[in-house]
Design a protein around this motif. Sequence first.
Motif, PDB file in Angstrom:
ATOM      1  N   HIS A 113      -6.666   2.678   1.088  1.00  0.00           N
ATOM      2  CA  HIS A 113      -6.532   2.268   2.332  1.00  0.00           C
ATOM      3  C   HIS A 113      -6.691   3.537   3.229  1.00  0.00           C
ATOM      4  CE1 HIS A 113      -4.296  -0.153   5.803  1.00  0.00           C
ATOM      5  NE2 HIS A 113      -5.567   0.310   6.371  1.00  0.00           N
ATOM      6  N   ALA A 114      -7.787   3.861   4.127  1.00  0.00           N
ATOM      7  CA  ALA A 114      -7.719   5.180   4.872  1.00  0.00           C
ATOM      8  C   ALA A 114      -7.407   4.725   6.448  1.00  0.00           C
ATOM      9  CB  ALA A 114      -8.927   5.796   4.690  1.00  0.00           C
ATOM     10  N   HIS A 115      -6.644   5.532   6.710  1.00  0.00           N
ATOM     11  CA  HIS A 115      -6.276   5.237   8.417  1.00  0.00           C
ATOM     12  C   HIS A 115      -7.470   6.455   9.034  1.00  0.00           C
ATOM     13  CE1 HIS A 115      -3.765   5.672  12.386  1.00  0.00           C
ATOM     14  NE2 HIS A 115      -4.723   6.892  12.393  1.00  0.00           N
TER      15      HIS A 115
ATOM     16  N   ALA B  34       0.881  -1.263  -0.103  1.00  0.00           N
ATOM     17  CA  ALA B  34      -0.001  -0.128   0.166  1.00  0.00           C
ATOM     18  C   ALA B  34       0.634   1.288  -0.127  1.00  0.00           C
ATOM     19  CB  ALA B  34      -0.735   0.167   1.305  1.00  0.00           C
ATOM     20  N   ILE B  35       0.833   2.110  -1.112  1.00  0.00           N
ATOM     21  CA  ILE B  35       1.815   3.371  -1.195  1.00  0.00           C
ATOM     22  C   ILE B  35       1.119   4.376  -0.395  1.00  0.00           C
ATOM     23  CG2 ILE B  35       2.857   4.577  -2.812  1.00  0.00           C
ATOM     24  CD1 ILE B  35       3.541   1.893  -3.098  1.00  0.00           C
TER      25      ILE B  35
ATOM     26  N   VAL C 202      -3.689   6.541   3.086  1.00  0.00           N
ATOM     27  CA  VAL C 202      -3.583   8.040   3.496  1.00  0.00           C
ATOM     28  C   VAL C 202      -4.170   7.951   4.833  1.00  0.00           C
ATOM     29  CG1 VAL C 202      -6.295   8.005   2.638  1.00  0.00           C
ATOM     30  CG2 VAL C 202      -4.828  10.031   2.677  1.00  0.00           C
ATOM     31  N   TYR C 203      -3.417   8.949   5.725  1.00  0.00           N
ATOM     32  CA  TYR C 203      -3.924   9.381   6.774  1.00  0.00           C
ATOM     33  C   TYR C 203      -4.819  10.518   7.090  1.00  0.00           C
ATOM     34  CZ  TYR C 203      -0.286   6.102   8.702  1.00  0.00           C
ATOM     35  OH  TYR C 203       0.532   5.001   8.825  1.00  0.00           O
ATOM     36  N   LEU C 204      -6.051  10.015   7.594  1.00  0.00           N
ATOM     37  CA  LEU C 204      -7.095  10.990   7.619  1.00  0.00           C
ATOM     38  C   LEU C 204      -7.048  11.683   8.900  1.00  0.00           C
ATOM     39  CD1 LEU C 204     -10.336   9.259   5.928  1.00  0.00           C
ATOM     40  CD2 LEU C 204      -8.571  10.709   4.959  1.00  0.00           C
ATOM     41  N   ASP C 205      -6.481  11.029   9.973  1.00  0.00           N
ATOM     42  CA  ASP C 205      -6.522  11.667  11.179  1.00  0.00           C
ATOM     43  C   ASP C 205      -5.213  10.974  12.067  1.00  0.00           C
ATOM     44  OD1 ASP C 205      -7.807   9.497  12.089  1.00  0.00           O
ATOM     45  OD2 ASP C 205      -9.137  10.204  13.769  1.00  0.00           O
ATOM     46  N   GLY C 206      -4.967  11.049  13.204  1.00  0.00           N
ATOM     47  CA  GLY C 206      -4.200  10.438  14.117  1.00  0.00           C
ATOM     48  C   GLY C 206      -4.321   9.313  15.046  1.00  0.00           C
TER      49      GLY C 206
END
Length: 323
Positions: free
Chosen positions: A296-298, A203-204, A241-245
Amino acid sequence: MRRHRDERYSRRACARTRCGCRFAEPLVEECGAECPTGPRSPFRLPPRQYRCRTDGWLVVEAWSPVGLLPAGTLPHHDYLDALPTRRPIVLVGNDGHNSWVNQRALDLAGITASTPDPVGGKIARDADGQPTGVLTDEAQKFVTRLIPRPDEAELTDACARVLAQAAASGITSFLDIVTDSSDLRRYAVLAESGRLPQRIHAAIRISTELAKDPAAALTHLHDLRAHSAQTSGVRIGTAKVYLDGIADYPAQTAALIDPYLDSNGNPTSNYGDLYVSGPDFGQLATVLDAAGWQLHAHAIGDRVVRTALVLQSQLRVVQLGGG
């Protein structure tokens, strides 16, 4: 005397040395401080010109941000500053989202009261606005970018050992949830040398800034996939991608609907952070989906999970031709 390794090598801290050195070779600069060990220590070696680096970075892995004693102790650079070493110190949190550094590290990184928080990160500050030494998410890069990395050959060999252990435990495939170009190059070297026993779905990572430009993000993904097309055993079709912490203390950067509470159970002004806005995430998801990429969203906090689910449902309606 213990033998030690400088900051280019092992990240295990040598806890009993007065100079704060690391394990193992190679030799670097003379420190002039004895590094005592017990008579049965596995690191007790025949007399030689053992040296350790007194001005290099001391990096300690797997610090527990919630494990400070006594209970209620808040991490502050003052605790690390009191250690008998002049070295810049970094304690890397076991959650990967927090680092705790001393004042020397803050100084080298140029972090002061006037330093703004980076996009997708936070510099913890005291009541006077001074940095406490705790850096969260993207703010960690102010310091970590200054630390010399191990050489590529050592990283590749270490990766090969880990993958071999995983294979011995029956792990034949896995998703690498955060992959960059250096990881892909390492996988290519391992595959060429016959040391890649697993099938890997990579996952890039899409940075916070790149997520605001879906076209550029897509180009970045296509370029990395093209460069790794000949790597046997590696498949690339997912973006991360990171959407939050995270909600854990001391970061508390997961985006919440209700505010975080203080130690007395009272609401604070902190609701966490949206690293990528709803509209930006919606555009990114639409572009990547149309190009056949999985996303793939965090998403940890309830506010960002709600945002992600609403956008995903809207995308689903468009796919079905309902709007």
